[in-house]
Design an enzyme around this catalytic site. Structure first.
Site, PDB file in Angstrom:
ATOM      1  CG  ASP A  78     -25.455 -26.390   8.768  1.00  0.00           C
ATOM      2  OD1 ASP A  78     -26.449 -26.920   9.239  1.00  0.00           O
ATOM      3  OD2 ASP A  78     -25.256 -25.194   8.272  1.00  0.00           O
ATOM      4  CB  CYS A 119     -25.889 -27.753  15.284  1.00  0.00           C
ATOM      5  SG  CYS A 119     -24.690 -28.507  16.137  1.00  0.00           S
ATOM      6  CG  ASP A 120     -24.680 -24.635  12.027  1.00  0.00           C
ATOM      7  OD1 ASP A 120     -24.019 -24.803  12.859  1.00  0.00           O
ATOM      8  OD2 ASP A 120     -23.830 -24.759  10.869  1.00  0.00           O
ATOM      9  CE  LYS A 121     -27.439 -22.468   8.427  1.00  0.00           C
ATOM     10  NZ  LYS A 121     -26.418 -23.352   8.883  1.00  0.00           N
ATOM     11  CB  CYS A 192     -17.726 -27.093  15.043  1.00  0.00           C
ATOM     12  SG  CYS A 192     -18.383 -28.490  14.074  1.00  0.00           S
ATOM     13  CD  GLU A 440     -23.209 -23.070   6.387  1.00  0.00           C
ATOM     14  OE1 GLU A 440     -23.770 -22.379   7.195  1.00  0.00           O
ATOM     15  OE2 GLU A 440     -22.553 -23.937   6.564  1.00  0.00           O
ATOM     16  CB  SER A 466     -19.222 -22.578   6.961  1.00  0.00           C
ATOM     17  OG  SER A 466     -18.843 -22.805   8.171  1.00  0.00           O
TER      18      SER A 466
END
Length: 550
Positions: A78, A119-121, A192, A440, A466
Site C-alpha cells: 500500500d 500486509c494490508d488487504k 510498518c 487511501e 491508512s
C-alpha cells in the site's frame, strides 16, 4: 480425506500420474494434502522475509505428517501504491486473494491450507477465502518491522517520511536530513512499525483465534516468528485430522472479540471494511452501529504509532495480544481458538510486562475505543473516523468546504498553501465504485500534519484512510458520490460540521436545497473504463456493507 477425490480409485490413474510427476511417492498419497498460500514478493517489505518462513512451515507440515504444496498469492504494498493510480488496486486485490484461495484449494481438493500473509488487504482477503471454503486453515502473519533509528531517535514509516516531506516543503528539514530519514525509517523486513492496517489485522486475526498465540506481534526478524511458523505447519495437520474448520472459530462472538481488541488498541479504520467482509463470507452480519456500540464501552488502552508514542515492538515486549486479552478479559467472549485453547485460558497464561504500553482501565488514554461511526445528512448510511487519533481540540469542528474530485488535486492544494485554517477538505469520487477501489488518503492527511494544519483543518472523503492517518479525517462516507451521496453536491464554501462525541456529520443545507442541487447533478465519467477495475467498479457494494463484490 478431501484429497482422496484426486488420488484414490481406478478412475484417478491419470491424476496419480500427474502427482507422481511432481516428485511424490506412493506413501505421500496416504497423507493429508496441505496447501501453503504464500504471498511472498520482493516488492513488499512486509513479505520479503517469507522465503525463510516458508521453510519452517514446510518443516512443520512434514513433521505433522502432511504433504505441503506451495502456491503464490499476489501482493501489493500500500505504501508504494499510495498517492497515484496504484492505490485503486489494494482493496480490489482483497477479492482476488479470496478468489485465488477458493480456486486453487477447490480445483485440487486440498485437505487444509496454511496462509502466509502480512500486509494490508492480503490478510483479510485470505480470511475471506478460508471462511468461504471452510476447510481446516491457519493464518501466519509474517510480523512487524523493527523501528528505524537516527540520531538516537526511533523512526516510523509515516511520521518520518510522509509527514517529513511536508515539513521539508516548509523548510523545516534540510534535504540531507530528509535523505537520512528516508534511508533509515524502514530498516528491514516486516510490516510498518505502527498500528497501521497490516498490524491491526494481524492482531485481530490472532484475537479471532485464526493464528497461534503470539503470532501477531512476533517480529519479522525474530526466531520466535520462525518457531510459530513451524508450529503452525504442525498444527494444520492436526486441524485436518480433527476437522476443525474456520467457521468453528470465526463466529459472531469471536468477531465481537476482534472489535473489542480493535477499539482497545486504537486500530486502523480499514478494519471496519474487513471485518464486515469476513463476516459476510462466514454467513454472518455486522452493522456499522455494532462497531460504534462496542467503541462506547471499550477504553482505549494503548498509545501506538501513528497517533501514539509506542511501536509494535513495544507491544510485543509488553506481552503481545495475549497480554491485551488478559487486560480485556472481562469484556471478551470465551471463544475457541485453533490453538485448542480458549481465549480465557490464553489470557490467564499471559503476563502484562509493561503497563505503560498496555494501560489499566483507570489510566486508559481515552474512555472510548479507537473508532467512531458518524451519521447525518452528509452520511445517511454512516462514515468512519479513527477518533483515538483526533486531538480533543478537533473533536468538534465547523469549517468551509474545499471540494476536490481527486486525491491528487487536494494534495497539490495542501502543498501549495491553498488550504487555510478553518477549511474542511472534501475529496469525493474516491469511493469503492467511484474511485474505483476506495483509495487511501495517507498522503494528504500526512501532508496536513506536516504543514502544521492538524489542529485547524479537517478532511472528509468517500474514500478511506491508512492506519497511519491521524487527525479529524472522516472516511467511508456512504452513500459515496458516485452513488448519489450528498457529498456529490457539495460546493466550495458550504459549511461542514463534524461532532465526533455526538456522532454527527452534517452540511449546513436543508433537505430542499440538497434535492435542488441534485436536479442539476451529473456524476463524473468513470475514471477507469477497461480491465479489472472497470469490472470491480460495477460489482462492488457500498463501504457501509464492507465494499464486497455483489
Amino acid at each position: 480425506m478431501r484429497s482422496d477425490k484426486i488420488k484414490k480409485g481406478l478412475e484417478r490413474v491419470p491424476h496419480r500420474a500427474l502427482l507422481y510427476a511432481t516428485g511424490l511417492s506412493r506413501k505421500d498419497l496416504e497423507r493429508p494434502f496441505i496447501g501453503v498460500a504464500s504471498s511472498f514478493t520482493d516488492l513488499i517489505p512486509g513479505h520479503t522475509g517469507m522465503r525463510e518462513l516458508e521453510r519452517f512451515i514446510e518443516r512443520g507440515i512434514c513433521y505433522g505428517g502432511g504433504v505441503p504444496f506451495f502456491f503464490g498469492v499476489p501482493g501489493i504494498c500500500d505504501g508504494l501504491a499510495m498517492g497515484h493510480l496504484g492505490m485503486c488496486y489494494p482493496l480490489a486485490l482483497r477479492e482476488i486473494v479470496a478468489d485465488t484461495i477458493e480456486t486453487v484449494c477447490n480445483a485440487h481438493q486440498l485437505d487444509g491450507i496454511v496462509c502466509l500473509t502480512n500486509c494490508d488487504k492480503i490478510t483479510p482477503g485470505m480470511l475471506m477465502g478460508i471462511a468461504r471454503l471452510n476447510i481446516p486453515a491457519i493464518i501466519i502473519t509474517a510480523g512487524p518491522m523493527l523501528s528505524g533509528r537516527w540520531r538516537q531517535k526511533k523512526l516510523a514509516f509515516v511520521h518520518d517520511t510522509y509527514e517529513a516531506l511536508a515539513r521539508a516543503k516548509k523548510g523545516e528539514i534540510s534535504a540531507s536530513d530528509l535523505a537520512c530519514l528516508e534511508m533509515e525509517a524502514c530498516p528491514g523486513a516486516g510490516s510498518c512499525q505502527g498500528l497501521y492496517t497490516a498490524n491491526t489485522m494481524a492482531c485481530l486475526t490472532e484475537t479471532m483465534g485464526m493464528s497461534l498465540p503470539g503470532c501477531a506481534t512476533a517480529l519479522a526478524v525474530s526466531a520466535k516468528k520462525r518457531r510459530i511458523a513451524q508450529a503452525s505447519g504442525e498444527r494444520i495437520v492436526e486441524l485436518v485430522k480433527k476437522n476443525i474448520t474456520p467457521l468453528d472459530i470465526i463466529t459472531k462472538k469471536s468477531l465481537e472479540n476482534a472489535m473489542v481488541v480493535d477499539m482497545a488498541l486504537g486500530g486502523s479504520s480499514n478494519t471496519v471494511l474487513h471485518l464486515m467482509a469476513i463476516a459476510n463470507e462466514a454467513g454472518l452480519k455486522l452493522d456499522l452501529r455494532q462497531f460504534d456500540d462496542i467503541a462506547k464501552k471499550t477504553p482505549h488502552i494503548t498509545s501506538l504509532e501513528p497517533a501514539g508514542a509506542h511501536f509494535m515492538e513495544d507491544l510485543e515486549y509488553a506481552g503481545g495480544i495475549p497480554a491485551v486479552l488478559k487486560r480485556l478479559k472481562a469484556k471478551l467472549n470465551n471463544t475457541l481458538t485453533l490453538s485448542g485453547k480458549n481465549i480465557f485460558t490464553i489470557a490467564a497464561e499471559a503476563e502484562i510486562s509493561d503497563e505503560e504500553v498496555i494501560q489499566p482501565f483507570n489510566r486508559a488514554y481515552h474512555k472510548q475505543g479507537g473508532i467512531a461511526v458518524l451519521f447525518g445528512n452528509l452520511a445517511p448510511d454512516g462514515a468512519v473516523v479513527k477518533q483515538s487519533a483526533v486531538s480533543p481540540k478537533m473533536m468538534k469542528f465547523s469549517g468551509r468546504a474545499k471540494v476536490f474530485n481527486r486525491e491528487e488535486e487536494a494534495m497539490q492544494a495542501i502543498l501549495n498553501n491553498k488550504i487555510k485554517k478553518g477549511d474542511c477538505i472534501v475529496i469525493r469520487y474516491e469511493g469503492p465504485s467511484g474511485g474505483p477501489g476506495m483509495r487511501e488518503m495517507l498522503a494528504p492527511t500526512a501532508a496536513i500534519v506536516g504543514m502544521g494544519l492538524a489542529e485547524s483543518v479537517a478532511l472528509i472523503t468517500d474514500g478511506r484512510f491508512s492506519g497511519g492517518t491521524k487527525g479529524p479525517c472522516i472516511g467511508h462516507i456512504s452513500p459515496e458520490a458516485a452513488s448519489r451521496g450528498t457529498i456529490a453536491i457539495l460546493k466550495d464554501g458550504d459549511i461542514i460540521t463534524i461532532d465526533i462525541p455526538q456522532r454527527k456529520l452534517e452540511v449546513k443545507l436543508s433537505g430542499a436545497e440538497i434535492e435542488k442541487r441534485f436536479e442539476h447533478w451529473k456524476p463524473i465519467a468513470p475514471k477507469i473504463k477497461a480491465g479489472y477495475l472497470a469490472r470491480y467498479s460495477k460489482l462492488v457494494s457500498s463501504a457501509d456493507r464492507g465494499a464486497v463484490l455483489a
